[in-house]
Design an enzyme around this catalytic site. Structure first.
Site, PDB file in Angstrom:
ATOM      1  N   ASP A  17      -9.724  -3.840  -0.422  1.00  0.00           N
ATOM      2  CA  ASP A  17      -8.835  -2.904   0.288  1.00  0.00           C
ATOM      3  C   ASP A  17      -7.553  -3.501   0.870  1.00  0.00           C
ATOM      4  OD1 ASP A  17     -11.204  -1.634  -0.265  1.00  0.00           O
ATOM      5  OD2 ASP A  17     -11.416  -0.667   1.681  1.00  0.00           O
ATOM      6  N   ASP A  59      -9.724   1.708  -1.094  1.00  0.00           N
ATOM      7  CA  ASP A  59     -10.157   2.922  -0.429  1.00  0.00           C
ATOM      8  C   ASP A  59      -9.303   4.022  -1.079  1.00  0.00           C
ATOM      9  OD1 ASP A  59     -11.953   3.727   1.553  1.00  0.00           O
ATOM     10  OD2 ASP A  59     -10.433   3.724   3.145  1.00  0.00           O
ATOM     11  N   HIS A  61      -9.192   7.920  -0.954  1.00  0.00           N
ATOM     12  CA  HIS A  61      -9.693   9.184  -0.411  1.00  0.00           C
ATOM     13  C   HIS A  61      -8.936  10.402  -0.927  1.00  0.00           C
ATOM     14  CE1 HIS A  61     -12.072   6.907   2.396  1.00  0.00           C
ATOM     15  NE2 HIS A  61     -11.063   6.487   3.127  1.00  0.00           N
ATOM     16  N   SER A  67     -13.864  11.460   6.544  1.00  0.00           N
ATOM     17  CA  SER A  67     -13.640  10.422   7.555  1.00  0.00           C
ATOM     18  C   SER A  67     -12.349  10.651   8.339  1.00  0.00           C
ATOM     19  CB  SER A  67     -13.605   9.030   6.907  1.00  0.00           C
ATOM     20  OG  SER A  67     -12.384   8.816   6.242  1.00  0.00           O
ATOM     21  N   HIS A  78      -5.688   8.077   5.774  1.00  0.00           N
ATOM     22  CA  HIS A  78      -5.258   6.777   5.239  1.00  0.00           C
ATOM     23  C   HIS A  78      -5.716   6.675   3.787  1.00  0.00           C
ATOM     24  CE1 HIS A  78      -9.434   6.192   6.510  1.00  0.00           C
ATOM     25  NE2 HIS A  78      -9.506   5.315   5.520  1.00  0.00           N
ATOM     26  N   LYS A 103     -13.130   3.500  -4.220  1.00  0.00           N
ATOM     27  CA  LYS A 103     -14.322   3.922  -3.474  1.00  0.00           C
ATOM     28  C   LYS A 103     -13.985   5.032  -2.485  1.00  0.00           C
ATOM     29  CE  LYS A 103     -13.856   0.364   0.068  1.00  0.00           C
ATOM     30  NZ  LYS A 103     -13.631   1.161   1.268  1.00  0.00           N
ATOM     31  N   GLU A 110     -18.605   9.410   3.325  1.00  0.00           N
ATOM     32  CA  GLU A 110     -17.935   8.149   3.628  1.00  0.00           C
ATOM     33  C   GLU A 110     -18.674   7.056   2.880  1.00  0.00           C
ATOM     34  OE1 GLU A 110     -15.564   6.470   3.912  1.00  0.00           O
ATOM     35  OE2 GLU A 110     -14.980   6.243   6.010  1.00  0.00           O
ATOM     36  N   ALA A 138     -11.958  -4.232   5.530  1.00  0.00           N
ATOM     37  CA  ALA A 138     -11.992  -4.767   6.889  1.00  0.00           C
ATOM     38  C   ALA A 138     -13.377  -5.379   7.098  1.00  0.00           C
ATOM     39  CB  ALA A 138     -11.767  -3.634   7.901  1.00  0.00           C
ATOM     40  N   CYS A 142     -15.719  -2.307   5.305  1.00  0.00           N
ATOM     41  CA  CYS A 142     -15.923  -2.530   3.874  1.00  0.00           C
ATOM     42  C   CYS A 142     -16.671  -3.830   3.585  1.00  0.00           C
ATOM     43  CB  CYS A 142     -14.572  -2.533   3.160  1.00  0.00           C
ATOM     44  SG  CYS A 142     -14.751  -2.712   1.393  1.00  0.00           S
TER      45      CYS A 142
HETATM   46  C1  VGL Z   1     -12.448   1.092   5.733  1.00  0.00           C
HETATM   47  C2  VGL Z   1     -11.806   2.045   7.724  1.00  0.00           C
HETATM   48  C3  VGL Z   1     -11.595   3.243   7.078  1.00  0.00           C
HETATM   49  C4  VGL Z   1     -12.906  -0.101   4.991  1.00  0.00           C
HETATM   50  C5  VGL Z   1     -12.244   2.277   5.084  1.00  0.00           C
HETATM   51  O1  VGL Z   1     -13.194   0.046   3.793  1.00  0.00           O
HETATM   52  O2  VGL Z   1     -12.976  -1.197   5.570  1.00  0.00           O
HETATM   53  N1  VGL Z   1     -12.232   0.977   7.054  1.00  0.00           N
HETATM   54  N2  VGL Z   1     -11.820   3.337   5.766  1.00  0.00           N
HETATM   55 ZN    ZN Z   2     -11.252   4.924   4.542  1.00  0.00          ZN
END
Ligand code: VGL
Ligand code: ZN
Length: 242
Positions: A17, A59, A61, A67, A78, A103, A110, A138, A142
């Site tokens: 990510d 990521d 979406h 989420s 995001h 993903k 989520e 993060a 993730c």
């Molecule tokens: C993530 C916050 C929101 C991640 C994804 O994949 O780390 N963190 N969406």
């Molecule tokens: Zn996300």
């Protein structure tokens, strides 16, 4: 003690990510995330040179993802599919031939793990990957969830602690994520735990003059990557010794 990981074509590097929305100026920036880019570029080069497999997750979406705050979730919108913020950082030197895993594409679910609802496990099997190295964003979402799934599938899994940062919605979330990963049997490594061309290659003796220049250039680059990764490395180490 230096671990000296020997990277081969049965290893894989997963970069999670590293998208504009998770970096400075993005919709959900991870503090310091931009500083991981040169460190990850060093790992990409190392794994490329070893002919290892390289994967990058994103990521990805739909705009009505569960989420997002408008749907009652915890996050601002995001990494919406096909938007600027969902693009990989342009500074990340991703080779053309890598496999990209998207993903969290289902609006109703989520998925923090790169294994969740994706072809990742299948790809690893097809490529005969035997060991996984992970860096990116993060740590507390993730990365931790992906590492736990990798361990459930019995992959030896190494977290690149100088190449990952987390969100810490609650103070201590990142520390907890590391503890969880290590309890599940994940290893940790930094750039210092890989063989170094400077230390191991007697350049003058074994390399013809015509190649020597190139090799020492590469050694310089490795050295620079190591220097860059030193700051965050020390921080992570002391944090997790406590
Ligand atoms: C993530 C916050 C929101 C991640 C994804 O994949 O780390 N963190 N969406
Ligand atoms: Zn996300």
């Amino acid at each position: 003690m230096k671990k000296n990981y020997d990277i081969t074509n049965s290893d894989a590097l997963l970069i999670t990510d590293m998208q504009k929305d998770f970096l400075s100026g993005g919709a959900l920036p991870v503090e310091g995330g931009d500083e991981l880019i040169p460190v990850l570029n060093g790992y990409i080069k190392r794994f490329e040179d070893a002919k290892a497999h390289i994967f990058a997750s994103r990521d990805w979406h739909p705009q009505n993802h569960i989420s997002f705050k408008a749907q009652g979730g915890p996050w601002p919108p995001h990494c919406v599919q096909n938007t600027e913020g969902a693009k990989f950082s342009l500074d990340l030197k991703l080779p053309d031939h890598i496999v990209v895993i998207s993903k969290a594409t289902n609006p109703e679910h989520e998925s923090y793990s790169v294994f969740d609802g994706t072809s990742f496990a299948h790809e690893l099997k097809m490529c005969e990957v035997k060991r996984l190295f992970i860096g990116g964003l993060a740590t507390d979402y993730c990365v931790v969830n992906t590492v736990l799934d990798a361990r459930k599938l019995d992959f030896p899994t190494v977290v690149l602690t100088d190449a990952t940062l987390g969100i810490n919605v609650e103070p201590g979330d990142v520390d907890k994520a590391f503890v969880t990963m290590f309890k599940a049997g994940a290893q940790q490594a930094t750039n210092d735990d890989f063989p170094d061309a400077v230390d191991t290659l007697p350049i003058e003796e074994t390399i013809p003059d015509s190649l020597a220049e190139k090799t020492s250039e590469r050694a310089d680059e490795n050295k620079k990557a190591r220097m860059r990764s030193r700051g965050p490395t020390r921080q992570v180490r002391t944090e997790h010794k406590r």
